[in-house]
Motif scaffolding. Structure first.
Motif, PDB file in Angstrom:
ATOM      1  N   GLY A  27      44.268  29.531  47.003  1.00 14.06           N
ATOM      2  CA  GLY A  27      44.983  30.130  48.134  1.00 14.06           C
ATOM      3  C   GLY A  27      45.098  29.179  49.313  1.00 14.06           C
ATOM      4  N   VAL A  49      41.468  33.187  45.625  1.00 14.82           N
ATOM      5  CA  VAL A  49      42.529  34.007  45.029  1.00 14.82           C
ATOM      6  C   VAL A  49      42.923  35.038  46.075  1.00 14.82           C
ATOM      7  N   ARG A  50      44.226  35.235  46.250  1.00  8.83           N
ATOM      8  CA  ARG A  50      44.671  36.121  47.329  1.00  8.83           C
ATOM      9  C   ARG A  50      45.309  37.411  46.819  1.00  8.83           C
ATOM     10  N   HIS A  51      45.861  37.373  45.593  1.00  4.11           N
ATOM     11  CA  HIS A  51      46.626  38.543  45.125  1.00  4.11           C
ATOM     12  C   HIS A  51      46.658  38.582  43.604  1.00  4.11           C
ATOM     13  N   THR A  52      47.249  39.644  43.083  1.00  2.00           N
ATOM     14  CA  THR A  52      47.236  39.884  41.629  1.00  2.00           C
ATOM     15  C   THR A  52      47.961  38.789  40.845  1.00  2.00           C
ATOM     16  N   HIS A  86      48.067  35.651  41.449  1.00  2.00           N
ATOM     17  CA  HIS A  86      47.126  34.542  41.266  1.00  2.00           C
ATOM     18  C   HIS A  86      46.232  34.810  40.060  1.00  2.00           C
ATOM     19  N   VAL A  87      45.762  36.058  39.954  1.00  2.00           N
ATOM     20  CA  VAL A  87      44.853  36.408  38.847  1.00  2.00           C
ATOM     21  C   VAL A  87      45.570  36.223  37.509  1.00  2.00           C
ATOM     22  N   GLY A  97      38.113  36.894  43.820  1.00  4.32           N
ATOM     23  CA  GLY A  97      39.083  37.308  44.830  1.00  4.32           C
ATOM     24  C   GLY A  97      38.636  38.593  45.483  1.00  4.32           C
ATOM     25  N   SER A 142      41.150  43.943  46.446  1.00  4.40           N
ATOM     26  CA  SER A 142      42.575  44.276  46.260  1.00  4.40           C
ATOM     27  C   SER A 142      43.208  43.486  45.109  1.00  4.40           C
ATOM     28  N   SER A 143      42.732  42.259  44.876  1.00  2.00           N
ATOM     29  CA  SER A 143      43.318  41.450  43.794  1.00  2.00           C
ATOM     30  C   SER A 143      42.875  41.958  42.423  1.00  2.00           C
ATOM     31  N   GLY A 171      44.427  45.937  42.285  1.00  2.00           N
ATOM     32  CA  GLY A 171      45.892  45.838  42.295  1.00  2.00           C
ATOM     33  C   GLY A 171      46.452  45.675  40.889  1.00  2.00           C
ATOM     34  N   LEU A 172      45.644  45.135  39.972  1.00  2.00           N
ATOM     35  CA  LEU A 172      46.104  44.933  38.595  1.00  2.00           C
ATOM     36  C   LEU A 172      46.371  46.262  37.884  1.00  2.00           C
TER      37      LEU A 172
END
Ligand code: E4P
Length: 217
Positions: A135, A169-172, A174-175, A188, A191-192, A195-196
């Motif tokens: 990130g 890691v900032r968000h899904t 990225h995952v 992360g 939320s990451s 969020g998935l």
């Protein structure tokens, strides 16, 4: 792929743990400060509290920047709980300390990694985990995911055991992208991870199934 949560917030750690998919926790001095955890005694107790919530590895970061200080701090942290992983900065003394701990069979996480060369050094020093910060690279218009690919390629060339822990890691997405590339671990915010779960077709499909069930009963 292991899922670590990157926080010192006990409620969020408990929530991720309750899902049954959490493999560990990463923390850093900024995350501790964000939760208002200050003072050596409180910080050490907080690491123990985290270890008592999760089953997996918990990274605890040293604040010393010299080899002797890192060894002293790292040994005290390792003695706290067998789930503790010593988190060391990617500087010259951090590499030396990593070699010191890995020779003793103590787990390490080399942090603040922003280049393939740094990741190569961490593996050479026997790091358990290497933490490239994707990130923060993205923040400066540099492709963080490309760094994960480079490290994967290099580690596979030589069969290094060091696990690639995609950090910052900032968000899904990225995952998901890290999973496609083959990062061993991601860390992360909550939320990451949660969020998935989300997809509008899952929600509308479930609503329809429940409505149809009600019609027939
Ligand atoms: C890694 O272990 C760090 O704690 C973390 O991922 C840094 O993330 P940030 O860039 O969101 O602060």
């Amino acid at each position: 792929m292991k899922f670590f949560i990157d926080t010192a917030n006990l409620d969020q750690i408990k929530e991720a743990q309750s899902l049954g998919i959490l493999d560990g926790v990463t923390t850093n001095p900024s995350l501790m400060a964000k939760e208002g955890i200050t003072g050596q005694e409180n910080i050490l107790q907080h690491y123990v509290d985290i270890c008592n919530i999760v089953d997996g590895d918990v990274s605890a970061e040293v604040i010393s920047t010299d080899f002797e200080g890192m060894v002293r701090e790292g040994e005290a942290l390792a003695a706290l709980h067998d789930q503790i992983v010593i988190k060391l900065p990617m500087i010259k003394d951090g590499v030396k300390a990593c070699k010191y701990f890995s020779s003793k069979g103590i787990k390490t996480n080399v942090t603040l990694v922003f280049s393939a060369g740094q990741a190569l050094l961490a593996a050479k020093a026997g790091a358990t985990y290497v933490s490239p910060f994707i990130g923060r690279l993205d923040d400066i218009s540099t492709d963080g995911l490309h760094l994960i690919s480079e490290i994967r390629h290099i580690y596979d060339n030589y069969g290094f055991d060091t696990e690639i822990l995609a950090a910052s890691v900032r968000h899904t997405m990225h995952v998901i992208d890290c999973a496609k590339i083959g990062a061993d671990v991601m860390t992360g915010p909550l939320s990451s991870i949660v969020g998935l779960l989300k997809h509008p077709l899952t929600d509308s499909g479930l609503a329809q199934f429940l409505a149809d069930y009600q019609k027939g009963n």
